[in-house]
Design a protein around this motif. Structure first.
Motif, mmCIF file in Angstrom:
data_model
loop_
_atom_site.group_PDB
_atom_site.id
_atom_site.type_symbol
_atom_site.label_atom_id
_atom_site.label_comp_id
_atom_site.label_asym_id
_atom_site.label_seq_id
_atom_site.Cartn_x
_atom_site.Cartn_y
_atom_site.Cartn_z
ATOM 1 N N GLU A 200 42.527 33.374 42.142
ATOM 2 C CA GLU A 200 42.128 33.519 43.541
ATOM 3 C C GLU A 200 40.667 33.962 43.533
ATOM 4 N N PRO A 201 40.008 34.005 44.694
ATOM 5 C CA PRO A 201 38.594 34.392 44.695
ATOM 6 C C PRO A 201 38.362 35.741 44.011
ATOM 7 N N GLY A 202 37.462 35.746 43.037
ATOM 8 C CA GLY A 202 37.084 36.974 42.350
ATOM 9 C C GLY A 202 38.082 37.528 41.358
ATOM 10 N N ASP A 203 39.104 36.758 40.992
ATOM 11 C CA ASP A 203 40.133 37.260 40.076
ATOM 12 C C ASP A 203 40.447 36.222 39.011
ATOM 13 N N ARG A 204 40.233 36.593 37.759
ATOM 14 C CA ARG A 204 40.513 35.720 36.612
ATOM 15 C C ARG A 204 41.632 36.336 35.768
ATOM 16 N N LEU A 205 42.574 35.501 35.376
ATOM 17 C CA LEU A 205 43.751 35.946 34.635
ATOM 18 C C LEU A 205 43.609 35.620 33.150
ATOM 19 N N PRO A 206 43.719 36.622 32.252
ATOM 20 C CA PRO A 206 43.705 36.350 30.815
ATOM 21 C C PRO A 206 45.061 35.799 30.355
ATOM 22 N N ALA A 207 45.004 34.859 29.405
ATOM 23 C CA ALA A 207 46.232 34.241 28.902
ATOM 24 C C ALA A 207 46.002 33.672 27.509
ATOM 25 N N CYS A 208 47.101 33.447 26.790
ATOM 26 C CA CYS A 208 47.084 32.717 25.519
ATOM 27 C C CYS A 208 47.696 31.347 25.772
ATOM 28 N N LEU A 209 46.959 30.318 25.414
ATOM 29 C CA LEU A 209 47.419 28.941 25.547
ATOM 30 C C LEU A 209 47.646 28.387 24.147
ATOM 31 N N PHE B 233 56.161 22.417 22.141
ATOM 32 C CA PHE B 233 55.881 22.677 23.559
ATOM 33 C C PHE B 233 54.475 23.248 23.716
ATOM 34 N N VAL B 234 53.750 22.820 24.734
ATOM 35 C CA VAL B 234 52.535 23.527 25.127
ATOM 36 C C VAL B 234 53.021 24.796 25.819
ATOM 37 N N THR B 235 52.472 25.950 25.452
ATOM 38 C CA THR B 235 52.915 27.197 26.062
ATOM 39 C C THR B 235 51.727 27.992 26.587
ATOM 40 N N LEU B 236 51.999 28.765 27.625
ATOM 41 C CA LEU B 236 50.986 29.627 28.221
ATOM 42 C C LEU B 236 51.610 30.997 28.439
ATOM 43 N N ALA B 237 50.975 32.035 27.893
ATOM 44 C CA ALA B 237 51.450 33.413 28.035
ATOM 45 C C ALA B 237 50.363 34.223 28.741
ATOM 46 N N PRO B 238 50.522 34.480 30.050
ATOM 47 C CA PRO B 238 49.534 35.277 30.780
ATOM 48 C C PRO B 238 49.907 36.763 30.798
ATOM 49 N N ASP B 239 48.925 37.594 31.097
ATOM 50 C CA ASP B 239 49.192 39.010 31.328
ATOM 51 C C ASP B 239 49.700 39.206 32.756
ATOM 52 N N TYR B 240 50.530 40.220 32.946
ATOM 53 C CA TYR B 240 51.009 40.642 34.268
ATOM 54 C C TYR B 240 50.075 41.750 34.756
ATOM 55 N N PRO B 241 49.910 41.924 36.076
ATOM 56 C CA PRO B 241 49.007 42.974 36.568
ATOM 57 C C PRO B 241 49.295 44.343 35.938
ATOM 58 N N GLY B 242 48.242 44.934 35.355
ATOM 59 C CA GLY B 242 48.359 46.254 34.740
ATOM 60 C C GLY B 242 48.748 46.244 33.275
ATOM 61 N N TYR B 243 48.935 45.064 32.689
ATOM 62 C CA TYR B 243 49.355 44.944 31.284
ATOM 63 C C TYR B 243 48.323 44.142 30.493
ATOM 64 N N GLY B 244 48.322 44.377 29.170
ATOM 65 C CA GLY B 244 47.399 43.655 28.313
ATOM 66 C C GLY B 244 45.960 43.895 28.756
ATOM 67 N N GLU B 245 45.215 42.810 28.906
ATOM 68 C CA GLU B 245 43.809 42.902 29.307
ATOM 69 C C GLU B 245 43.602 42.813 30.817
ATOM 70 N N TYR B 246 44.677 42.676 31.574
ATOM 71 C CA TYR B 246 44.559 42.371 32.997
ATOM 72 C C TYR B 246 44.638 43.637 33.846
ATOM 73 N N ARG B 247 43.489 44.190 34.137
ATOM 74 C CA ARG B 247 43.390 45.417 34.936
ATOM 75 C C ARG B 247 42.934 45.045 36.340
ATOM 76 N N VAL B 248 43.894 44.799 37.201
ATOM 77 C CA VAL B 248 43.605 44.443 38.580
ATOM 78 C C VAL B 248 44.456 45.330 39.487
ATOM 79 N N ASP B 249 43.925 45.667 40.641
ATOM 80 C CA ASP B 249 44.684 46.436 41.625
ATOM 81 C C ASP B 249 45.179 45.466 42.691
ATOM 82 N N PRO B 250 46.456 45.065 42.648
ATOM 83 C CA PRO B 250 46.960 44.097 43.624
ATOM 84 C C PRO B 250 46.833 44.574 45.061
ATOM 85 N N TYR B 251 46.927 45.880 45.277
ATOM 86 C CA TYR B 251 46.851 46.441 46.624
ATOM 87 C C TYR B 251 45.435 46.305 47.184
ATOM 88 N N ALA B 252 44.432 46.487 46.332
ATOM 89 C CA ALA B 252 43.041 46.313 46.762
ATOM 90 C C ALA B 252 42.753 44.855 47.119
#
Length: 170
Positions: free
Chosen positions: A48-57, A104-123
């Protein structure tokens, strides 16, 4: 029945974002690690605008494209995507890596607050981290469908614990 289920979920989790949050994915690759059975790419992509999600592909070696793909959601672990990616934790939870080795092609993303993904969903205007996760996982499916290696009609989702919970919501 789907409309009723979605409305009930939104009563608890907050509204699912509308099309105004859907931005170009713009995947960026940070690192590639080759292995005998696959290549592992550490990436980020816009959810979404201003938010990038880290993942392993993971892309299997010698892939007869297009291939089926699986979104691999992690359990409640500080390591986030690293555990299904096989970079930490229990071997029996390295399912992104294992499925890639099986073609299989696989994608493993971080969930908010885990791994490298430090985002405040409420903000960002979310009523819950759960709905932010649902949105991010839907965008992860968009990313998988956009890849030339992936058959966009053959997608799956797997998760353990928190990841299983989110697979159901997705």
């Amino acid at each position: 029945r789907r409309a009723h289920t979605l409305a009930s979920m939104e009563d608890v989790m907050g509204p699912l974002p509308g099309p105004e949050r859907r931005v170009p994915l713009e995947p960026l690759q940070a690192e590639t690690t080759p292995a005998a059975a696959y290549q592992r790419h550490l990436i980020t992509f816009a959810v979404e605008p201003g938010d990038r999600l880290p993942a392993c592909l993971f892309v299997p070696a010698g892939l007869p494209a297009p291939a089926p793909a699986v979104l691999c959601l992690h359990q409640t672990t500080p390591a986030g995507k690293a555990e299904p990616a096989g970079l930490s934790g229990k071997a029996n939870l390295h399912y992104a890596r294992e499925l890639a080795a099986r073609g299989f092609v696989t994608l493993a993303p971080d969930y908010p607050g885990y791994g490298e993904y430090r985002v405040d969903p409420y903000a960002l205007g979310y009523a819950s981290a759960t709905m932010k996760g649902v949105w991010n996982h839907a965008r992860a499916l968009d990313l998988l469908q956009s890849l030339p290696e992936v058959d966009p009609a053959r997608l799956g989702c797997i998760g353990h614990s928190l990841g299983g919970h989110n697979a159901l919501f997705l």
